[in-house]
Design a protein around this motif. Structure first.
Motif, PDB file in Angstrom:
ATOM      1  N   HIS A   1     -34.322 -46.713 -31.798  1.00  0.00           N
ATOM      2  CA  HIS A   1     -34.700 -45.387 -31.344  1.00  0.00           C
ATOM      3  C   HIS A   1     -35.985 -44.967 -32.041  1.00  0.00           C
ATOM      4  CE1 HIS A   1     -30.929 -44.789 -29.259  1.00  0.00           C
ATOM      5  NE2 HIS A   1     -30.304 -45.284 -30.320  1.00  0.00           N
ATOM      6  N   ASP A   2     -36.778 -44.131 -31.383  1.00  0.00           N
ATOM      7  CA  ASP A   2     -38.038 -43.682 -31.962  1.00  0.00           C
ATOM      8  C   ASP A   2     -37.826 -43.003 -33.310  1.00  0.00           C
ATOM      9  OD1 ASP A   2     -39.448 -44.698 -29.827  1.00  0.00           O
ATOM     10  OD2 ASP A   2     -39.520 -42.798 -28.747  1.00  0.00           O
ATOM     11  N   LYS A   3     -36.746 -42.245 -33.455  1.00  0.00           N
ATOM     12  CA  LYS A   3     -36.457 -41.552 -34.713  1.00  0.00           C
ATOM     13  C   LYS A   3     -36.223 -42.562 -35.829  1.00  0.00           C
ATOM     14  CE  LYS A   3     -34.818 -38.086 -37.374  1.00  0.00           C
ATOM     15  NZ  LYS A   3     -35.208 -38.480 -38.715  1.00  0.00           N
ATOM     16  N   THR A   4     -35.493 -43.614 -35.551  1.00  0.00           N
ATOM     17  CA  THR A   4     -35.230 -44.644 -36.560  1.00  0.00           C
ATOM     18  C   THR A   4     -36.525 -45.320 -36.979  1.00  0.00           C
ATOM     19  OG1 THR A   4     -33.046 -45.030 -35.619  1.00  0.00           O
ATOM     20  CG2 THR A   4     -33.928 -46.738 -37.069  1.00  0.00           C
ATOM     21  N   LYS A   5     -37.361 -45.670 -36.021  1.00  0.00           N
ATOM     22  CA  LYS A   5     -38.649 -46.287 -36.339  1.00  0.00           C
ATOM     23  C   LYS A   5     -39.504 -45.345 -37.180  1.00  0.00           C
ATOM     24  CE  LYS A   5     -39.203 -49.446 -32.461  1.00  0.00           C
ATOM     25  NZ  LYS A   5     -40.057 -49.830 -31.350  1.00  0.00           N
ATOM     26  N   ALA A   6     -39.520 -44.076 -36.816  1.00  0.00           N
ATOM     27  CA  ALA A   6     -40.310 -43.092 -37.567  1.00  0.00           C
ATOM     28  C   ALA A   6     -39.795 -42.970 -38.998  1.00  0.00           C
ATOM     29  CB  ALA A   6     -40.273 -41.740 -36.863  1.00  0.00           C
ATOM     30  N   ASP A   7     -38.477 -42.984 -39.180  1.00  0.00           N
ATOM     31  CA  ASP A   7     -37.904 -42.903 -40.525  1.00  0.00           C
ATOM     32  C   ASP A   7     -38.300 -44.113 -41.365  1.00  0.00           C
ATOM     33  OD1 ASP A   7     -36.708 -40.494 -39.880  1.00  0.00           O
ATOM     34  OD2 ASP A   7     -34.721 -41.366 -39.548  1.00  0.00           O
TER      35      ASP A   7
END
Length: 86
Positions: A9-15
């Protein structure tokens, strides 16, 4: 190599990218079994260590679990993580 190797997910990648760009002393990744925690943690460790150069000695030590700066922990049979004081 970068984050393109991760299907997430984009959120996981961003984290994960935030961890790499502003490292701190330690991290704990939590989530359900087989969700990619170990792969993500090893990737971040390699990026912080040397930029994840393919096949470098530091990355090989991290993958083998023998790098003194990277400690992998896992729950015991009771589901607890204990820390022994020496």
């Amino acid at each position: 190599r970068g984050m393109s190797q991760f299907i997430a997910h984009d959120k996981t990648k961003a984290d994960l990218e935030a961890i790499i760009t502003s490292p701190r002393a330690s991290y704990m990744l939590v989530g359900p079994r087989w969700s990619g925690k170990k792969a993500s943690a090893l990737y971040v460790a390699k990026m912080l260590h040397c930029g994840a150069q393919e096949g470098c000695a530091g990355c090989r030590r991290i993958e083998a679990g023998s790098d003194p700066d990277v400690l992998q922990v896992a729950p015991n049979e009771k589901g607890s993580i204990t820390i022994e004081m020496a």
